[in-house]
Scaffold this motif. Structure first.
Motif, PDB file in Angstrom:
ATOM      1  N   ASP A 121       0.873  -1.178   0.000  1.00  0.00           N
ATOM      2  CA  ASP A 121       0.000   0.000   0.000  1.00  0.00           C
ATOM      3  C   ASP A 121       0.906   1.222   0.000  1.00  0.00           C
ATOM      4  O   ASP A 121       1.953   1.242   0.650  1.00  0.00           O
ATOM      5  CB  ASP A 121      -0.887  -0.004   1.244  1.00  0.00           C
ATOM      6  CG  ASP A 121      -1.927   1.111   1.227  1.00  0.00           C
ATOM      7  OD1 ASP A 121      -3.107   0.793   1.044  1.00  0.00           O
ATOM      8  OD2 ASP A 121      -1.565   2.293   1.382  1.00  0.00           O
ATOM      9  N   THR A 122       0.501   2.255  -0.729  1.00  0.00           N
ATOM     10  CA  THR A 122       1.390   3.405  -0.893  1.00  0.00           C
ATOM     11  C   THR A 122       1.458   4.286   0.346  1.00  0.00           C
ATOM     12  O   THR A 122       2.347   5.126   0.447  1.00  0.00           O
ATOM     13  CB  THR A 122       0.960   4.244  -2.104  1.00  0.00           C
ATOM     14  OG1 THR A 122      -0.408   4.630  -1.922  1.00  0.00           O
ATOM     15  CG2 THR A 122       1.082   3.420  -3.382  1.00  0.00           C
ATOM     16  N   HIS A 197      -5.789   8.240  -3.003  1.00  0.00           N
ATOM     17  CA  HIS A 197      -5.107   7.009  -2.585  1.00  0.00           C
ATOM     18  C   HIS A 197      -5.726   5.788  -3.271  1.00  0.00           C
ATOM     19  O   HIS A 197      -5.006   4.878  -3.718  1.00  0.00           O
ATOM     20  CB  HIS A 197      -5.214   6.883  -1.058  1.00  0.00           C
ATOM     21  CG  HIS A 197      -4.748   5.567  -0.504  1.00  0.00           C
ATOM     22  ND1 HIS A 197      -5.633   4.561  -0.161  1.00  0.00           N
ATOM     23  CD2 HIS A 197      -3.518   5.088  -0.247  1.00  0.00           C
ATOM     24  CE1 HIS A 197      -4.931   3.525   0.297  1.00  0.00           C
ATOM     25  NE2 HIS A 197      -3.661   3.810   0.254  1.00  0.00           N
ATOM     26  N   ASN A 201      -3.682   3.455  -5.952  1.00  0.00           N
ATOM     27  CA  ASN A 201      -3.335   2.075  -5.654  1.00  0.00           C
ATOM     28  C   ASN A 201      -3.942   1.107  -6.664  1.00  0.00           C
ATOM     29  O   ASN A 201      -3.323   0.103  -7.011  1.00  0.00           O
ATOM     30  CB  ASN A 201      -3.733   1.726  -4.216  1.00  0.00           C
ATOM     31  CG  ASN A 201      -2.683   2.217  -3.234  1.00  0.00           C
ATOM     32  OD1 ASN A 201      -1.709   1.530  -2.971  1.00  0.00           O
ATOM     33  ND2 ASN A 201      -2.837   3.444  -2.736  1.00  0.00           N
ATOM     34  N   ARG A 204      -1.732   1.294  -9.558  1.00  0.00           N
ATOM     35  CA  ARG A 204      -0.489   0.584  -9.255  1.00  0.00           C
ATOM     36  C   ARG A 204      -0.674  -0.926  -9.418  1.00  0.00           C
ATOM     37  O   ARG A 204       0.173  -1.612 -10.008  1.00  0.00           O
ATOM     38  CB  ARG A 204      -0.082   0.917  -7.823  1.00  0.00           C
ATOM     39  CG  ARG A 204       1.136   0.193  -7.358  1.00  0.00           C
ATOM     40  CD  ARG A 204       1.599   0.739  -6.023  1.00  0.00           C
ATOM     41  NE  ARG A 204       2.744  -0.025  -5.589  1.00  0.00           N
ATOM     42  CZ  ARG A 204       2.652  -1.101  -4.810  1.00  0.00           C
ATOM     43  NH1 ARG A 204       1.483  -1.504  -4.378  1.00  0.00           N
ATOM     44  NH2 ARG A 204       3.737  -1.767  -4.485  1.00  0.00           N
TER      45      ARG A 204
ATOM     46  N   ASP B 287       6.677   3.857  -5.969  1.00  0.00           N
ATOM     47  CA  ASP B 287       5.843   2.761  -5.474  1.00  0.00           C
ATOM     48  C   ASP B 287       6.441   1.393  -5.781  1.00  0.00           C
ATOM     49  O   ASP B 287       5.980   0.387  -5.246  1.00  0.00           O
ATOM     50  CB  ASP B 287       4.429   2.844  -6.067  1.00  0.00           C
ATOM     51  CG  ASP B 287       3.641   4.002  -5.495  1.00  0.00           C
ATOM     52  OD1 ASP B 287       4.078   4.566  -4.475  1.00  0.00           O
ATOM     53  OD2 ASP B 287       2.587   4.342  -6.067  1.00  0.00           O
TER      54      ASP B 287
END
Lengths: 426, 426
Positions: A121-122, A197, A201, A204, B287
């Motif tokens: 998780d970032t 967020h 994510n 990502r 990340d």
């Protein structure tokens, strides 16, 4: 579903992650939700920190009382394989269930190991509450058949007819870089950092399979979707969405919002179609327009939001009333008249758009407007004819320009153990 | 000052504007403030809807407990006359006093007349509380002498030496369209719509005299400016600003933040210098970096925010401590070491930056980062040498890029009856 359940087990409450041993706080999503289910729209509208249930018969983020902030993104699928896409949708669903419950995705390397892996998780939402985060997915026409006519994922025959290519509307000046997308994800929250967020994510997790096509932040919801909410104002300074479809209109929602059995392919039953339009407002010009002109264009009073000739925002509009000058009090080419169901064969939309200011445009003006989001049962009978009428005749067109566009099929809700779009790929 | 007092008389409480007769609710700013003065930083930090006093010995928005949202804009003066600029500064000050108190600017045409004039306020903040709005002004080098060497406003000999042109720092890739500006206005609020409304209306008032050069929205303050606030996280997922200057450090503020008598021209006494840097973060690369690498670069733990080798965020950093491997626990080229006053001749900054996400960059990545804002007594002794050291050696540089830059002289506070920059033009 093994990886999903594993990720759920790993999901860790953001509030407690770093203060306690990892294992002690790692409980499942279901357990968390049981402590904090929010049942009524009133409490959802007022508690801006709590969670919104991710699972259910419909996707969250449609009739959910509109949150204050938006991060919307569309993605292009860059890997050509159906299996990779299905795997990603499973991963995304597991992650979405976690972060909408206020959990981080997976573990930080530090919890169990020497930190040699990137954190799962970032981290920028650590310490923040769920903030009513909802994540809503939709599939664009290009996922079914791409621009070159390729059926990349074996989905061509599953495309609903209602997922129509939007026609060119008069005045459209669409930027391809802000239009389209194979997949859309709408993140709404009362905290922008939580919405950012979430999209970050998901982007990502999608790396290698998808790429962000465009991304839009918004603030100041421009519609209410519950009677428990007050009507907000758009950047024209007017109340917006007074007559919006609301979650309390349960019968009407079946008629106007939710795809019904038999409407099209089964996988869309309980879903809805999203039309997204980036509408640039030339606010500097608008701001030099007289109040009476502004009110005539909108068809409502700027202060009260009442229909012209009426006193209260929620007074019914009298389209027949005329003034002493013999003119309609609500002008023939006013926005409120042309957009009203009475002049659109009864068609309505559930709008949940947001204001945006994306810096300035290099000409001394703010790059500002409305990121219009509208959900509906069938765009062919709702958004398309309404917008055709508006684009032809609405006097507001002098002050707005549609610069981005997308249409997406948002399937029905996710049940525990299922994933986004499972029925589409079944 | 006649026009200013007239506008103050006309200022109308946003909450009451449309519900009551205009005259009944039109009270002065001072009267409103008397009911709602907020004295302590603790209450300012916790009451996110109330007003922050506009007048005082220093400008608000510097040590004010950092609000959650930012709308920052710089303006170029397009009219060449000193008188027009002074008139605008008076108008802006009057408007700023009104909107920071939660009032609209002037009247809507509808209150007294037939609405044939444009509304004096654009209206999108009607019904919203003051939301701790602060407006802070600064003057850029180009206001004193423009790029062609012209002394447009007769201010050349009033330029403080501390308002230095920032040198080129290693790695700078500055976009001129996001740099500079004759005047900067920082609007901070806990409600983005309130901050946007403020900049929009100041831009509107400035029309014909100024044009927006660039405009930047931000969310998720990345520093605390009061011990009453928790430390927020930046988009690297790390707590940011743990050792920031705080409003409670009153002695240090005189030493590091506020311009003192004798420092330079009198008009800057009680003021401060603002450096603004748009710092793009390549978050997608970050990340994919391991947790231990991230923590080594920052010099702190990602979860706790504690200095490496320590347990708590606020534990003092031990720069001498070494691990079993003989290496410094806080690496020599870590960000926290290179930025620390101990390695910068004691220089500190008051940071109050914000996270930003401005859509995507067309390459599948979020256009995201930190809009860095730092106030200080003398940039020649503070920001410039600190940034020279960071730009040379900070390992974080691999993940960031400075893409916009500005420096501004922010004069001391405004007293009632005065206006922004009055002493500069005296």
């Amino acid at each position: 579903m093994a990886e999903r359940e594993e990720q759920q087990r790993k999901g860790i409450s953001r509030r407690g992650l770093f203060g306690a041993a990892g294992a002690a706080v790692a409980t499942g999503v279901a357990g968390y939700a049981a402590h904090s289910v929010i049942a009524t729209p009133e409490s959802q509208a007022s508690d801006s920190s709590g969670p919104v249930e991710f699972h259910g018969p419909h996707q969250a983020g449609i009739v959910t009382p509109a949150q204050d902030r938006l991060h919307f993104a569309t993605f292009d699928v860059t890997a050509g394989k159906r299996d990779a896409l299905v795997s990603l949708l499973k991963e995304w669903t597991a992650a979405a269930a976690l972060i909408t419950a206020g959990r981080d995705i997976g573990q930080y390397g530090a919890v169990n190991g020497p930190g040699e892996a990137p954190p799962e998780d970032t981290g920028e939402a650590v310490g923040l509450p769920p903030a009513r985060l909802t994540l809503t997915i939709g599939f664009g026409p290009s996922l079914f058949v791409d621009a070159k006519g390729n059926d990349r994922f074996g989905l061509a025959d599953r495309r609903p007819a209602a997922l129509a290519d939007l026609p060119h509307f008069i005045g459209d000046t669409l930027d391809p870089a802000r239009s389209g997308g194979d997949i859309a994800i709408q993140a709404c929250s009362d905290d922008p950092q939580v919405a950012v967020h979430a999209i970050r994510n998901l982007a990502r997790i999608g790396f290698g399979t998808t790429a962000v096509r465009y991304s839009q932040l918004g603030f100041g919801r421009t519609s209410s979707t519950s009677r428990a909410q007050t009507t907000p104002r758009n950047l024209f300074g007017f109340k917006d969405g007074t007559n919006n479809l609301k979650l309390e209109d349960t019968a009407k929602l079946e008629q106007q919002l939710w795809v019904q059995p038999g409407d099209g392919p089964d996988w869309m039953t309980g879903g809805s179609y999203l039309v997204a339009r980036r509408i640039r407002m030339t606010i500097e010009t608008w701001d030099r327009t007289s109040l009476s002109e502004q009110e005539t264009i909108v068809g409502r009073g700027k202060g009260t939001g009442a229909p012209l000739g009426k006193a209260d925002e929620f007074d019914p509009i009298d389209f027949e009333a005329k003034g002493a000058d013999g003119e309609y009090k609500v002008a023939k080419d006013s926005h409120v008249r042309l957009a009203h169901p009475q002049f659109n064969n009864g068609a309505e939309l559930l709008r949940r758009g947001y204001n945006f200011v994306d810096g300035s445009d290099g000409l001394g003006r703010l790059n500002a407007g409305l990121f219009f989001l509208a959900y509906q049962r069938d765009p062919r009978k709702q958004f398309i004819p309404i917008q055709q009428q508006l684009s032809r005749s609405d006097v507001m067109n002098e002050y707005i320009r549609h610069v981005g566009s997308g249409i997406f099929a948002c399937p029905g809700g996710v049940q525990a153990g299922s994933f986004w779009g499972e029925k589409l790929f079944a």
